[in-house]
Design an enzyme around this catalytic site. Structure first.
Site, PDB file in Angstrom:
ATOM      1  CB  ALA A  79       1.450  -8.857   7.020  1.00 19.01           C
ATOM      2  CD  GLU A 112      -3.861   4.210   2.071  1.00 23.83           C
ATOM      3  OE1 GLU A 112      -3.853   3.282   2.908  1.00 23.83           O
ATOM      4  OE2 GLU A 112      -4.640   5.165   2.135  1.00 23.83           O
ATOM      5  CE1 TYR A 124      -3.808  -6.434  -1.568  1.00 19.01           C
ATOM      6  CE2 TYR A 124      -2.304  -4.680  -2.172  1.00 19.01           C
ATOM      7  CZ  TYR A 124      -2.748  -5.612  -1.266  1.00 19.01           C
ATOM      8  OH  TYR A 124      -2.124  -5.733  -0.047  1.00 19.01           O
TER       9      TYR A 124
END
Length: 162
Positions: A79, A112, A124
């Site tokens: 985050a 995830e 990612y």
């Protein structure tokens, strides 16, 4: 593509960071981890949580969590404060985990991500993670599938994505 890289200091999360990290959870996620859940991770020998600190005021601008079981790494949280996004903070946090995975000969790192979170999927992917599956209706508020992304490492700790 990342914009100008924000300089941050990445350190292990401590109890002094819990209030800010819990606040960041509430800002970033529809089903946030509670402060108590985060505090429990500080006592979990299998977990490693990092915070990215603003070098000017020491505030938490991002954080990430990793759970290691045997030779498997599960990134549990990433985050970044909205005003600090697209400045390379998440990438810097991920790079620490990628270096850890290689140095400790983990077989893989996996995570995830919401299927609609294109920016995170691109990040990612830029770090060698590839789609490995889908978890139907994994997320709530709103209900949405998760894309499972994994980066595998060879037995010698090098990435198989290279």
């Amino acid at each position: 593509m990342e914009h100008l890289k924000k300089k941050v200091r990445i350190v292990p999360m401590t109890s002094a960071h819990l209030d800010e990290v819990a606040d960041l959870e509430r800002i970033c996620f529809s089903t946030p981890w509670s402060r108590n859940m985060l505090a429990e991770e500080l006592d979990n020998a299998c977990s490693a949580f990092l915070v990215a600190l603003d070098p000017e005021d020491g505030s938490v601008v991002g954080y990430a969590g990793l759970l290691v079981i045997a030779d498997e790494g599960y990134i549990t949280n990433v985050a970044v404060r909205p005003e600090s996004r697209r400045g390379g903070v998440a990438g810097q946090l991920l790079d620490v985990f990628l270096n850890f995975a290689g140095a400790n000969k983990l077989a893989f790192l996996t995570l995830e991500v919401r299927e609609s979170n294109y920016a995170a999927i691109a990040l990612y992917g830029s770090r060698g993670f590839r789609g490995a599956g889908r978890r139907r209706n994994y997320y709530e508020h709103p209900k949405e599938d998760a894309i499972i992304m994994t980066r595998e490492f060879a037995n010698d700790g090098t990435s198989t994505a290279d």
